[in-house]
Design an enzyme around this catalytic site. Structure first.
Site, short mmCIF file in Angstrom:
data_model
loop_
_atom_site.label_atom_id
_atom_site.label_comp_id
_atom_site.label_asym_id
_atom_site.label_seq_id
_atom_site.Cartn_x
_atom_site.Cartn_y
_atom_site.Cartn_z
N PHE A 12 81.72 53.35 69.81
CA PHE A 12 82.97 53.08 70.50
C PHE A 12 84.18 53.50 69.65
CE2 PHE A 12 86.09 49.40 70.81
CZ PHE A 12 86.92 50.04 71.73
N GLY A 37 75.39 54.06 69.68
CA GLY A 37 76.26 55.15 70.12
C GLY A 37 75.52 56.04 71.10
N LEU A 72 81.71 54.00 59.39
CA LEU A 72 81.70 53.07 60.53
C LEU A 72 80.30 52.71 60.98
CD1 LEU A 72 84.70 53.99 60.63
CD2 LEU A 72 84.47 54.25 63.08
N THR A 91 71.61 48.72 56.91
CA THR A 91 72.61 49.72 57.31
C THR A 91 73.91 49.52 56.55
OG1 THR A 91 71.63 50.00 59.49
CG2 THR A 91 73.96 50.57 59.28
N GLY A 101 78.12 56.98 47.12
CA GLY A 101 77.53 57.98 46.21
C GLY A 101 78.06 59.36 46.55
N LYS A 104 81.68 59.61 45.47
CA LYS A 104 81.77 59.77 44.01
C LYS A 104 81.47 61.21 43.60
CE LYS A 104 79.30 58.29 39.91
NZ LYS A 104 78.05 57.68 39.46
N ARG A 105 80.41 61.76 44.21
CA ARG A 105 79.94 63.10 43.81
C ARG A 105 80.95 64.18 44.18
NH1 ARG A 105 76.75 66.85 46.14
NH2 ARG A 105 76.61 65.58 48.01
N TYR A 144 74.97 40.54 59.56
CA TYR A 144 76.19 41.35 59.75
C TYR A 144 77.26 40.92 58.74
CZ TYR A 144 80.13 43.48 62.32
OH TYR A 144 81.23 44.23 62.69
N THR A 174 88.24 44.53 68.64
CA THR A 174 88.87 45.71 69.25
C THR A 174 88.14 46.05 70.55
OG1 THR A 174 89.50 46.49 67.07
CG2 THR A 174 89.47 48.13 68.82
P1 NAD Z 1 79.41 50.59 68.00
O1 NAD Z 1 78.12 49.83 68.04
O2 NAD Z 1 79.92 51.15 69.28
O3 NAD Z 1 79.33 51.80 66.96
C1 NAD Z 1 78.53 51.77 65.82
C2 NAD Z 1 77.93 53.16 65.64
O4 NAD Z 1 77.14 53.19 64.45
C3 NAD Z 1 77.01 53.58 66.79
O5 NAD Z 1 77.29 54.88 67.21
C4 NAD Z 1 75.62 53.48 66.18
O6 NAD Z 1 74.67 54.32 66.82
C5 NAD Z 1 75.89 53.84 64.74
N1 NAD Z 1 74.89 53.34 63.81
C6 NAD Z 1 74.38 52.09 63.74
N2 NAD Z 1 73.47 52.00 62.75
C7 NAD Z 1 73.41 53.25 62.17
C8 NAD Z 1 72.66 53.81 61.11
N3 NAD Z 1 71.77 53.06 60.43
N4 NAD Z 1 72.86 55.10 60.80
C9 NAD Z 1 73.74 55.87 61.50
N5 NAD Z 1 74.48 55.39 62.51
C10 NAD Z 1 74.32 54.10 62.84
O7 NAD Z 1 80.48 49.62 67.35
P2 NAD Z 1 82.04 49.83 67.10
O8 NAD Z 1 82.74 48.72 67.78
O9 NAD Z 1 82.43 51.21 67.35
O10 NAD Z 1 82.13 49.52 65.53
C11 NAD Z 1 82.28 50.55 64.57
C12 NAD Z 1 82.46 49.93 63.20
O11 NAD Z 1 83.62 49.11 63.18
C13 NAD Z 1 81.29 49.07 62.76
O12 NAD Z 1 81.05 49.26 61.39
C14 NAD Z 1 81.79 47.67 63.00
O13 NAD Z 1 81.18 46.74 62.14
C15 NAD Z 1 83.27 47.81 62.73
N6 NAD Z 1 84.04 46.78 63.43
C16 NAD Z 1 84.24 46.86 64.78
C17 NAD Z 1 84.95 45.85 65.43
C18 NAD Z 1 85.23 45.89 66.90
O14 NAD Z 1 85.81 44.94 67.42
N7 NAD Z 1 84.91 46.94 67.64
C19 NAD Z 1 85.43 44.76 64.69
C20 NAD Z 1 85.17 44.71 63.32
C21 NAD Z 1 84.50 45.74 62.70
#
Ligand code: NAD
Ligand code: UDP
Length: 314
Positions: A12, A37, A72, A91, A101, A104-105, A144, A174
């Protein structure tokens, strides 16, 4: 022009970020394992020669040459992050180690998508960045919350030990277009339920609060943080400080959709935070950022998006 990696770029927030970075003339590499995603969310960019998609899991190392990294990748909805909690914490932790990493690289700047969940069920209201939080380390949200806390720790340690150029954004709830229909978070659930004339499911009595930030405001805040002076590392709260109860949110969505749906009550999940609102003094000062789009306007756009999706699915 910068070459920018967005992990979780097909999610998202990630898909909106990729879009904005492309519009601003950058080269964007979107890395995603497509757990939550979808290819659909990035399909409009696939023809853009400045855009590349790599299907990859961030728990495995990868070698890329980039200038900036937005990390993200992580499922964000409680339903999805609790589906495979061991994978969720791997994750966050291994994803942070691998992207740090890389930073850094190749001497890239890296921004970590952290979360208001690092404050847990907070005793301090609104939440300021200095507050260390009240997180249950062994509950169903811990995979989480603790994963994101460990990722913040790794960011700070790579910064202190290896001078990696880091930014930590603590993102508050969000919402907006391109959330998945089955995302499971409250805004998309209530809108989909209202438009489908199904019961609106309030967990608990609906007195718990959240503060909802529209996606465009969040993207603006993330890009400002990424491009802020090197001394600004964060953590910085990015969210909308206007607070609503979940019951108020349900009523606003019923009004906006003119839905005949009824409100029904379901058990409150374990450790569900009672209240949440960001103090955004630091973001105003360091980034000259504050949200512009209030809840009703943002919800109208989001309702219009889901109406289109649900009609196409019929
Ligand atoms: P989302 O679930 O739509 O997006 C997360 C994305 O990460 C997805 O496309 C998913 O396929 C990918 N993903 C998950 N595990 C993975 C892995 N091991 N390797 C590669 N890709 C992986 O969620 P979002 O709302 O878009 O959130 C994005 C980021 O923002 C996240 O890190 C989330 O913790 C953070 N966040 C979001 C909110 C919110 O309200 N939307 C609030 C706080 C933090
Ligand atoms: N919630 C709800 N009904 C739903 C989904 C969520 O009442 O269908 C509540 C949930 O219990 C929480 C709030 O809405 O109190 C926000 O939940 P969400 O999953 O969106 O995100 P959280 O901030 O809890 O991570």
């Amino acid at each position: 022009m910068q070459r920018i990696l967005v992990t979780g770029g097909a999610g998202f927030i990630g898909s909106h970020l990729c879009e904005r970075l492309l519009v601003e003339g950058n080269e964007v590499i979107c890395l995603d394992n497509l757990f939550t995603g979808s290819k659909a969310s990035i399909s409009p960019f696939l023809g853009n020669r400045n855009f590349e998609f790599i299907r990859h899991d961030v728990i495995n190392p990868i070698y890329l040459e980039v200038d900036q990294i937005y990390n993200l990748a992580c499922p964000a909805s409680p339903v999805h992050y609790q589906y495979n909690p061991i994978k969720t914490i791997k994750t966050s932790v291994m994803g942070a180690i691998n992207t740090l990493g890389m930073a850094k690289r190749v001497k890239a700047r890296i921004l970590q998508a952290s979360t208001s969940e690092v404050y847990g069920d907070p005793e301090i209201h609104p939440q300021k960045e200095e507050y260390w939080g009240r997180v249950n380390p062994i509950g169903i949200r811990s995979c989480y919350d603790e994963g994101k806390r460990a990722a913040e720790c790794l960011m700070m340690d790579y910064h202190r030990q290896n001078s990696v150029d880091i930014k930590i954004a603590r993102i508050f709830n969000t919402y907006g277009p391109r959330m998945a229909v089955n995302d499971g978070r409250v805004v998309s659930n209530f809108i989909v339920q209202a438009l489908s004339k199904k019961d609106i499911t309030i967990f608990g009595d609906g007195s718990q609060t959240r503060s909802f930030c529209y996606i465009d405001d969040l993207i603006d805040g993330l890009i400002r943080l990424m491009n802020s002076p090197a001394g600004v590392t964060g953590p910085i709260n990015i969210g909308n400080p206007h607070e609503f109860t979940i019951m108020q949110l349900a009523r606003i969505i019923i009004d906006l959709t003119k839905s005949p749906s009824q409100i029904v009550f379901r058990p409150l999940p374990q450790d569900d935070p009672v209240q949440r609102r960001p103090d955004i003094t630091l973001a105003k000062k360091e980034l000259e950022w504050k949200p512009k789009i209030e809840l009703e306007e943002g919800l109208r756009n989001t309702v219009a998006y889901f109406s289109g999706i649900l009609q196409n699915n019929q």
